[in-house]
Design a protein around this motif. Structure first.
Motif, PDB file in Angstrom:
ATOM      1  N   ASP A 170       0.823  -1.219   0.000  1.00  0.00           N
ATOM      2  CA  ASP A 170       0.000   0.000   0.000  1.00  0.00           C
ATOM      3  C   ASP A 170       0.860   1.275   0.000  1.00  0.00           C
ATOM      4  OD1 ASP A 170       1.072  -0.023   2.497  1.00  0.00           O
ATOM      5  OD2 ASP A 170      -0.833  -0.120   3.597  1.00  0.00           O
ATOM      6  N   GLY A 171       2.177   1.114  -0.140  1.00  0.00           N
ATOM      7  CA  GLY A 171       3.069   2.273  -0.208  1.00  0.00           C
ATOM      8  C   GLY A 171       3.593   2.707   1.152  1.00  0.00           C
ATOM      9  N   GLU A 172       3.138   2.068   2.223  1.00  0.00           N
ATOM     10  CA  GLU A 172       3.667   2.395   3.561  1.00  0.00           C
ATOM     11  C   GLU A 172       5.121   1.945   3.655  1.00  0.00           C
ATOM     12  OE1 GLU A 172       2.260   3.907   6.307  1.00  0.00           O
ATOM     13  OE2 GLU A 172       0.630   4.433   4.935  1.00  0.00           O
ATOM     14  N   VAL A 173       5.922   2.701   4.447  1.00  0.00           N
ATOM     15  CA  VAL A 173       7.336   2.337   4.614  1.00  0.00           C
ATOM     16  C   VAL A 173       7.537   1.789   6.026  1.00  0.00           C
ATOM     17  CG1 VAL A 173       9.716   3.190   4.574  1.00  0.00           C
ATOM     18  CG2 VAL A 173       8.011   4.165   3.008  1.00  0.00           C
ATOM     19  N   LEU A 174       8.167   0.628   6.089  1.00  0.00           N
ATOM     20  CA  LEU A 174       8.334  -0.068   7.365  1.00  0.00           C
ATOM     21  C   LEU A 174       9.823  -0.302   7.604  1.00  0.00           C
ATOM     22  CD1 LEU A 174       6.386  -1.599   9.366  1.00  0.00           C
ATOM     23  CD2 LEU A 174       6.678  -3.600   7.909  1.00  0.00           C
ATOM     24  N   ARG A 175      10.276  -0.067   8.866  1.00  0.00           N
ATOM     25  CA  ARG A 175      11.680  -0.386   9.181  1.00  0.00           C
ATOM     26  C   ARG A 175      11.689  -1.593  10.105  1.00  0.00           C
ATOM     27  NH1 ARG A 175      15.011   3.644   7.108  1.00  0.00           N
ATOM     28  NH2 ARG A 175      16.805   2.486   7.836  1.00  0.00           N
ATOM     29  N   LEU A 176      12.507  -2.552   9.812  1.00  0.00           N
ATOM     30  CA  LEU A 176      12.542  -3.799  10.587  1.00  0.00           C
ATOM     31  C   LEU A 176      13.955  -4.042  11.113  1.00  0.00           C
ATOM     32  CD1 LEU A 176      10.625  -5.999   7.978  1.00  0.00           C
ATOM     33  CD2 LEU A 176       9.660  -4.926  10.017  1.00  0.00           C
ATOM     34  N   GLY A 177      14.044  -4.548  12.337  1.00  0.00           N
ATOM     35  CA  GLY A 177      15.349  -4.883  12.914  1.00  0.00           C
ATOM     36  C   GLY A 177      16.175  -3.641  13.186  1.00  0.00           C
ATOM     37  N   GLY A 178      17.464  -3.814  13.293  1.00  0.00           N
ATOM     38  CA  GLY A 178      18.383  -2.714  13.590  1.00  0.00           C
ATOM     39  C   GLY A 178      19.699  -3.314  14.023  1.00  0.00           C
ATOM     40  N   THR A 179      20.619  -2.476  14.493  1.00  0.00           N
ATOM     41  CA  THR A 179      21.936  -3.013  14.840  1.00  0.00           C
ATOM     42  C   THR A 179      21.986  -3.619  16.238  1.00  0.00           C
ATOM     43  OG1 THR A 179      22.572  -0.770  15.432  1.00  0.00           O
ATOM     44  CG2 THR A 179      23.287  -1.558  13.276  1.00  0.00           C
ATOM     45  N   ALA A 180      20.909  -3.455  17.028  1.00  0.00           N
ATOM     46  CA  ALA A 180      20.888  -4.095  18.356  1.00  0.00           C
ATOM     47  C   ALA A 180      20.924  -5.613  18.149  1.00  0.00           C
ATOM     48  CB  ALA A 180      19.629  -3.691  19.094  1.00  0.00           C
ATOM     49  N   PRO A 181      21.629  -6.340  19.040  1.00  0.00           N
ATOM     50  CA  PRO A 181      21.775  -7.786  18.832  1.00  0.00           C
ATOM     51  C   PRO A 181      20.434  -8.528  18.784  1.00  0.00           C
ATOM     52  CG  PRO A 181      23.077  -7.025  20.709  1.00  0.00           C
ATOM     53  CD  PRO A 181      22.333  -5.840  20.198  1.00  0.00           C
ATOM     54  N   ASP A 182      19.481  -8.108  19.580  1.00  0.00           N
ATOM     55  CA  ASP A 182      18.210  -8.839  19.613  1.00  0.00           C
ATOM     56  C   ASP A 182      17.063  -7.839  19.721  1.00  0.00           C
ATOM     57  OD1 ASP A 182      16.254 -10.696  19.825  1.00  0.00           O
ATOM     58  OD2 ASP A 182      16.720 -11.295  21.889  1.00  0.00           O
TER      59      ASP A 182
END
Ligand SMILES: Cc1cc2nc3c(=O)[nH]c(=O)nc-3n(C[C@H](O)[C@H](O)[C@H](O)COP(=O)(O)OP(=O)(O)OC[C@H]3O[C@@H](n4cnc5c(N)ncnc54)[C@H](O)[C@@H]3O)c2cc1C
Length: 476
Positions: A170-182
């Motif tokens: 639908d054009g939404e932008v999602l950020r997943l995860g990151g540099t944190a280990p968990d």
């Protein structure tokens, strides 16, 4: 007269909207033998442009097929029924390198090998190394959960993706995860890795970088029989060594590669193993000793240790040129990448040899032996319709033989279009329904890369008129 390109030209520079028939035909294919039907190609350069294109495609009722470099081997990037191909090839920037973590944040169109080249001066590399690494994109690697020769010890792409940005249907932008280990919450990052473009468009990836080992030794072992080479694979791992890489090539493949690479490969051997070990000098010395001892015990005629970096590079050039070398044998190849338990490797290779004889076809083998990830290549000529039928029948027989010993359909190339209808061989109706519902949560209207991965009828109660049929315009 208004055309499909008009509304997209209002979003992107017209040079980045392609509707020429020849180019659409080129974008209707990937590295597999599937041929699709592309309606339009768009080449966004930013996440905002990707989102706008995906949103517009939705408004026009069109499906979107994300595409990296098009080297995929299962028809994953092949568009069907006039779908829009959204290529991320122009999103090729390395955005940030953090040598401390160490990690890199990149756009999806960055080529795999270019990332390693960019961090080499820091004593770092990007570990997943598909044999196509000069050409394939990081976004494509994430979408297929790509592997490579060095993934035996270091793990496949999923183990190296820390975070990502994804544009949903639908054009939404999602950020997943990151540099944190968990990172807290559900591991949606893990779900999207291997999503084959069915869950959204990956527009940015943060990947783990790996420190270069202190020392590396690369060896070629040649064997009088495939069985002896298979025994050596088990013997080396049973001897407590997980090599950085352990690749096998059969005689047909070795002959084809040698004609191209001129690496003085043992063309009279039934099978050849390429084994690489790395670590501290003491570890490397101990591991080389194990490989040599196992080689002697299992009948290796010779253990050739690369003298220097140039010879090591030549060994790897031989391995990584293997698929291309098939062109010397036949104009086309059909490739499977089933994984079988390592203990059943020899019996499955013998069965594949029998299948080749049964269907009167040439099958060549080059594969990641250490993790049982087979790559039987059926060399053929697609202009011969009767031969194509035998190729498909042999392919089915190979898959069934692998599944029968507890194997799985794909180790790294993905399911895409070509392996889609084999999914019920390894997943129950309940498994497939759960996967379909998880996919629906990301893309309820089924606009992202439809008809890939899951066979028609995966959802409980879904009406299947003809589960084996593919949309018009598709040729396999
Ligand atoms: C000679 C050769 C050797 C190979 N060796 C290996 C190997 O050793 N290991 C291995 O794993 N594979 C190998 N492959 C297969 C292929 O290179 C990999 O699958 C690679 O990861 C595909 O990357 P790509 O950029 O070409 O993706 P594409 O072919 O363009 O796309 C592949 C899939 O990913 C999706 N996709 C692409 N980009 C995105 C994105 N940004 N967002 C969402 N979805 C996306 C597409 O929709 C498609 O489903 C080889 C291929 C060739 C031709």
């Amino acid at each position: 007269m208004s055309t499909l390109r008009d509304p997209f030209e209002r979003l992107l520079d017209p040079a980045r909207v392609i509707d020429h028939a020849l180019e659409r035909r080129l974008y209707s294919r990937d590295g597999s033998i599937a041929q699709g039907d592309c309606g339009l190609v768009v080449l966004p350069e930013t996440t905002a442009e990707v989102a706008a294109c995906v949103r517009l495609a939705g408004e026009l009722g069109l499906a979107v097929v994300p595409r990296g470099s098009g080297t995929g081997l299962c028809g994953g990037a092949v568009p069907l029924e006039g779908a829009i191909v959204l290529s991320v090839a122009r999103m090729g920037a390395i955005l940030e390198i953090d040598p401390e973590v160490p990690c890199a944040r990149v756009q999806p169109g960055v080529l795999n090998l270019d990332l390693t080249t960019a961090v080499r001066h820091l004593g770092l590399h990007y570990a997943p190394d598909p044999s196509s690494q000069q050409a394939c994109s990081i976004g494509g690697n994430v979408a297929t959960n790509a592997g490579g020769p060095h993934c035996l010890a270091s793990g496949v792409t999923a183990q190296h993706v820390l975070g990502m940005e994804i544009v949903l249907a639908d054009g939404e932008v999602l950020r997943l995860g990151g540099t944190a280990p968990d990172p807290p919450g559900y591991d949606l990052r893990g779900f999207v890795v291997g999503g084959e473009g069915t869950l959204g468009v990956v527009t940015e990836v943060t990947v783990r970088l790996t420190r270069d080992p202190a020392q590396v030794r690369t060896m070629l072992l040649d064997f009088p029989t495939v069985r002896a080479a298979g025994e050596a694979v088990g013997g080396i791992i049973g001897g407590g060594v997980i090599p950085a890489a352990m690749e096998m090539m059969d005689q047909r493949m070795t002959i084809a590669v040698e004609a191209f690479v001129h690496a003085d490969l043992p063309v009279d051997a039934a099978a050849m193993l390429l084994v690489e070990v790395d670590g501290t000098p003491a570890e490397v010395a101990a591991h080389v000793a194990v490989v040599e001892e196992v080689g002697a015990r299992t009948g290796a005629r010779r253990v050739r240790v690369a003298r220097d970096e140039a010879e090591r590079a030549l060994f790897w050039k031989a391995r990584k040129s293997a698929f291309g070398a098939v062109a010397r044998v036949a104009p086309n190849y059909y490739l499977h990448d089933c994984v079988v338990p390592r203990t059943r490797l020899i019996e499955v290779l013998e069965r594949i040899e029998a299948i080749a004889a049964e269907f009167d076809l040439v099958i060549m083998n080059v594969f990641h032996a250490g993790d049982g990830n087979l790559h039987p290549l059926i060399a053929f000529d697609r202009r011969d319709a009767e031969q194509v039928e035998r190729v498909h029948a042999a392919g089915t027989a190979i898959i069934e033989a692998c599944v029968a010993v507890g194997g799985v359909l794909s180790g790294e190339h993905g399911i895409g279009l070509e392996k889609r209808d084999f999914m019920p061989l390894t997943f129950s109706a309940v498994d497939l329904d759960a996967q379909a519902r998880a996919r629906d949560a990301f893309d309820p209207e089924g606009r992202m890369n439809p008809a890939k991965v899951l066979p028609l009828g995966s959802r409980c109660g879904e009406l299947v008129l003809d589960a084996g049929s593919l949309p018009p315009g598709t040729w396999l």
